[in-house]
Design an enzyme around this catalytic site. Sequence first.
Site, PDB file in Angstrom:
ATOM      1  N   ASN A  94      33.288  53.928  41.231  1.00  0.00           N
ATOM      2  CA  ASN A  94      32.710  54.679  40.177  1.00  0.00           C
ATOM      3  C   ASN A  94      31.679  54.096  39.478  1.00  0.00           C
ATOM      4  O   ASN A  94      31.377  53.749  38.660  1.00  0.00           O
ATOM      5  CB  ASN A  94      34.039  54.249  39.208  1.00  0.00           C
ATOM      6  CG  ASN A  94      35.240  54.678  39.217  1.00  0.00           C
ATOM      7  OD1 ASN A  94      35.326  55.764  40.081  1.00  0.00           O
ATOM      8  ND2 ASN A  94      36.288  54.136  38.844  1.00  0.00           N
TER       9      ASN A  94
ATOM     10  N   SER B 139      39.865  56.400  41.938  1.00  0.00           N
ATOM     11  CA  SER B 139      41.281  55.731  42.226  1.00  0.00           C
ATOM     12  C   SER B 139      42.241  57.000  42.164  1.00  0.00           C
ATOM     13  O   SER B 139      43.100  57.004  43.071  1.00  0.00           O
ATOM     14  CB  SER B 139      41.625  54.664  41.153  1.00  0.00           C
ATOM     15  OG  SER B 139      41.014  53.793  41.271  1.00  0.00           O
TER      16      SER B 139
ATOM     17  N   HIS C 287      47.396  50.578  36.008  1.00  0.00           N
ATOM     18  CA  HIS C 287      46.654  51.402  37.194  1.00  0.00           C
ATOM     19  C   HIS C 287      47.630  51.802  38.440  1.00  0.00           C
ATOM     20  O   HIS C 287      47.734  52.839  38.690  1.00  0.00           O
ATOM     21  CB  HIS C 287      45.552  50.609  37.495  1.00  0.00           C
ATOM     22  CG  HIS C 287      44.542  51.155  38.496  1.00  0.00           C
ATOM     23  ND1 HIS C 287      44.648  51.359  39.757  1.00  0.00           N
ATOM     24  CD2 HIS C 287      43.533  51.944  38.039  1.00  0.00           C
ATOM     25  CE1 HIS C 287      43.498  51.858  40.440  1.00  0.00           C
ATOM     26  NE2 HIS C 287      42.796  52.404  39.283  1.00  0.00           N
TER      27      HIS C 287
ATOM     28  N   ASP D 167      47.839  47.797  44.718  1.00  0.00           N
ATOM     29  CA  ASP D 167      47.389  47.882  43.656  1.00  0.00           C
ATOM     30  C   ASP D 167      47.764  46.975  42.541  1.00  0.00           C
ATOM     31  O   ASP D 167      48.301  45.582  43.017  1.00  0.00           O
ATOM     32  CB  ASP D 167      47.703  49.268  43.124  1.00  0.00           C
ATOM     33  CG  ASP D 167      46.708  49.976  42.199  1.00  0.00           C
ATOM     34  OD1 ASP D 167      46.417  49.596  41.123  1.00  0.00           O
ATOM     35  OD2 ASP D 167      46.124  51.069  42.541  1.00  0.00           O
TER      36      ASP D 167
END
Length: 256
Positions: free
Chosen positions: A138, A240, A35, A3
Amino acid sequence: VIDSGIDTRHNAFLKDRVIYTKDFTGGDGLDRFGHGTHVAGIIAGQRGGLTDTLAYRGIAAGAQIVNLRVLGNDGSGTASDVIEAIDWAIAHKNEYRIKVINLSLGAPVLQPYRDDPMCEAVQRAVKAGITVVAAAGNFGRKADGTPVYGAITTPGNSPYALTVGAVDTHGTPQRSDDTLAPYSSKGPTQYDLVLKPDLVAPGSHIVSAEAANAYLAKTYPERHVAGTGTNAYMQLSGTSMATGVVSGAVALLLED
């Protein structure tokens, strides 16, 4: 956790929770986007250290994390770095007892999964005995709210990945009122018409660790929920987050 890095100074990751860090972007592994810290906290964060954060902890709070940073300060990255990180995890799986790879990231599908280098890397990991959990994406609706189908991102389009969509629990513990989050990408996948996602998990309004002075925290201060400094928590929504929930659950199932 592949990530944007992890803010290892956060209380959620003390007590040697993060056992190794490698940065494929040329940095120091610290999360300046926000994130990766949030996702890692969902997976294995320790209980908050303040009265108003005691309720927050990860699904598999006893798990240890290998932090592989592939996304930059703005959340962007390259497929080559993701592939290199996956292959690094495969090469070091015995050394660090890596059983699960969390991929809360994705890119547009431009070719069949058999020809996609990221999907090939996922396949290598699974054949090496690692469970790969990937976000569905998304892109489940247009700006006007119209549902979109066939928008699963790569490498979530791989049949070898455990691909996760998001549900909205509406803040209640019972499952009877859960609904599919409208933003959650739906299959079938482009080119291959693989049925995806494989499952869904809570992904809307998820509270987890907030990386200090990171892009998301500074850009969206309204998402801050509780605590300050190394005990700060924020609320984010997306596949996520749901992916992190499933990775934590997989870690519990594989606990030895």
